[in-house]
Design a protein around this motif. Structure first.
Motif, PDB file in Angstrom:
ATOM      1  N   ASN A  81       0.798  -1.232   0.000  1.00  0.00           N
ATOM      2  CA  ASN A  81       0.000   0.000   0.000  1.00  0.00           C
ATOM      3  C   ASN A  81       0.827   1.276   0.000  1.00  0.00           C
ATOM      4  O   ASN A  81       0.281   2.359  -0.223  1.00  0.00           O
ATOM      5  CB  ASN A  81      -0.949   0.009   1.201  1.00  0.00           C
ATOM      6  N   GLN A 115       3.555  -3.902 -10.256  1.00  0.00           N
ATOM      7  CA  GLN A 115       3.601  -2.485  -9.871  1.00  0.00           C
ATOM      8  C   GLN A 115       5.036  -1.976  -9.911  1.00  0.00           C
ATOM      9  O   GLN A 115       5.297  -0.844 -10.334  1.00  0.00           O
ATOM     10  CB  GLN A 115       2.999  -2.267  -8.483  1.00  0.00           C
ATOM     11  N   PHE A 162     -10.731  -5.184  -6.121  1.00  0.00           N
ATOM     12  CA  PHE A 162      -9.276  -5.027  -6.161  1.00  0.00           C
ATOM     13  C   PHE A 162      -8.753  -5.334  -7.564  1.00  0.00           C
ATOM     14  O   PHE A 162      -7.941  -4.574  -8.111  1.00  0.00           O
ATOM     15  CB  PHE A 162      -8.587  -5.920  -5.124  1.00  0.00           C
ATOM     16  N   GLU A 195      -9.436  -2.500  -9.856  1.00  0.00           N
ATOM     17  CA  GLU A 195      -8.561  -1.361  -9.598  1.00  0.00           C
ATOM     18  C   GLU A 195      -7.157  -1.604 -10.162  1.00  0.00           C
ATOM     19  O   GLU A 195      -6.544  -0.698 -10.732  1.00  0.00           O
ATOM     20  CB  GLU A 195      -8.496  -1.081  -8.093  1.00  0.00           C
ATOM     21  N   VAL A 196      -6.652  -2.813 -10.010  1.00  0.00           N
ATOM     22  CA  VAL A 196      -5.348  -3.161 -10.574  1.00  0.00           C
ATOM     23  C   VAL A 196      -5.373  -2.957 -12.088  1.00  0.00           C
ATOM     24  O   VAL A 196      -4.474  -2.338 -12.672  1.00  0.00           O
ATOM     25  CB  VAL A 196      -4.954  -4.613 -10.213  1.00  0.00           C
ATOM     26  N   CYS A 249      -5.625   0.838 -13.080  1.00  0.00           N
ATOM     27  CA  CYS A 249      -4.337   1.535 -12.941  1.00  0.00           C
ATOM     28  C   CYS A 249      -3.394   1.188 -14.085  1.00  0.00           C
ATOM     29  O   CYS A 249      -2.696   2.059 -14.606  1.00  0.00           O
ATOM     30  CB  CYS A 249      -3.699   1.215 -11.590  1.00  0.00           C
ATOM     31  N   PRO A 299      -2.520   0.800  -7.373  1.00  0.00           N
ATOM     32  CA  PRO A 299      -3.592   0.225  -6.553  1.00  0.00           C
ATOM     33  C   PRO A 299      -3.142  -0.005  -5.114  1.00  0.00           C
ATOM     34  O   PRO A 299      -1.947  -0.094  -4.826  1.00  0.00           O
ATOM     35  CB  PRO A 299      -3.886  -1.111  -7.243  1.00  0.00           C
ATOM     36  N   GLN A 300      -4.128  -0.089  -4.231  1.00  0.00           N
ATOM     37  CA  GLN A 300      -3.889  -0.385  -2.821  1.00  0.00           C
ATOM     38  C   GLN A 300      -4.887  -1.443  -2.380  1.00  0.00           C
ATOM     39  O   GLN A 300      -5.942  -1.616  -2.984  1.00  0.00           O
ATOM     40  CB  GLN A 300      -4.040   0.870  -1.977  1.00  0.00           C
TER      41      GLN A 300
END
Length: 168
Positions: free
Chosen positions: A71, A109, A146, A149-150, A153, A162-163
Motif C-alpha cells: 500500500n 507495480q 481489487f 482497480e489493478v 491503474c 492500486p492499494q
C-alpha cells in the motif's frame, strides 16, 4: 520519486517499521536489500511460518506487513513478506495460488514504476488469473473490486497505483 496513491496515508495493519528505502532493481545505485552489506535487510533472518491457512490471515504478521508494504509502494519488500506466506500455505493450495497472485501484482507495480510496461502487463495478467481461484472476499480482500482497480491503474497508466483495503 514517489508513487501516487488514491489514499496517501492508508490504514496500517501492523506496527512493523518500513525499510529505510524502497528497493527498485536496476534503478540508481541502491544496494540489494539482502545481498549487499548496505542493504536494508542484510543479515536479517528470513521470516518463517510453519503453516498458513486462509482463516489465519488476521493474525499473520508477514501477510499483513506485506499489505502495509504494498500500500505504500514497497513492492519488492511486499513480495518478500508474502513469499513467506506463500511457502507456508503451499504453492498449489488456493491460499498459495492467491498469495502468488498478490506477489505477481506487486512485481507488476514495480515494473510499472520502473517503466517496464510489457513486464507489468504480463505479471498483471498472471496475477489476476490467480486471484480468481477464490471466493468473492478472500484473505480480507474484496477480490473483484481489487482486480478491477489493478486493471484500471494499468490501463490508464496515469501514474496511480492500486492499494489493498482489508475487511472482515
Amino acid at each position: 520519486m514517489e508513487p501516487l496513491f488514491k489514499h496517501p496515508a492508508p490504514p496500517r495493519y501492523t506496527g512493523i517499521p518500513f525499510p529505510a528505502y524502497r528497493y527498485l532493481p536496476f534503478v540508481g545505485n541502491q544496494p540489494h536489500p539482502r545481498r549487499d552489506p548496505g542493504g536494508h535487510s542484510y543479515g536479517k533472518e528470513e521470516d518463517f511460518l510453519p503453516a498458513f491457512a486462509a482463516e489465519d490471515w488476521r493474525s499473520c504478521q508477514p501477510y499483513l506487513y506485506g499489505v502495509d508494504l504494498f500500500n505504500t509502494g514497497y513492492w519488492w519488500e511486499a513480495h518478500e513478506a508474502w513469499e513467506t506466506v506463500w511457502l507456508a500455505a503451499g504453492p498449489e493450495t488456493p491460499a498459495g495460488q492467491f498469495i502468488q497472485g498478490l506477489i505477481q501484482i506487486a512485481a507488476a507495480q514495480l515494473k510499472r514504476f520502473t517503466g517496464e510496461s510489457r513486464g507489468a502487463q504480463l505479471l498483471t495478467e498472471a496475477g489476476l488469473v490467480k486471484l480468481q481461484v477464490t471466493e468473492p472476499r478472500y484473505l480480507g480482500i474484496e477480490v473483484k473490486p481489487f482486480a478491477k482497480e489493478v486493471q484500471r491503474c494499468l490501463d490508464e497508466d496515469s501514474g496511480e497505483f492500486p492499494q489493498l483495503q482489508l475487511s472482515g
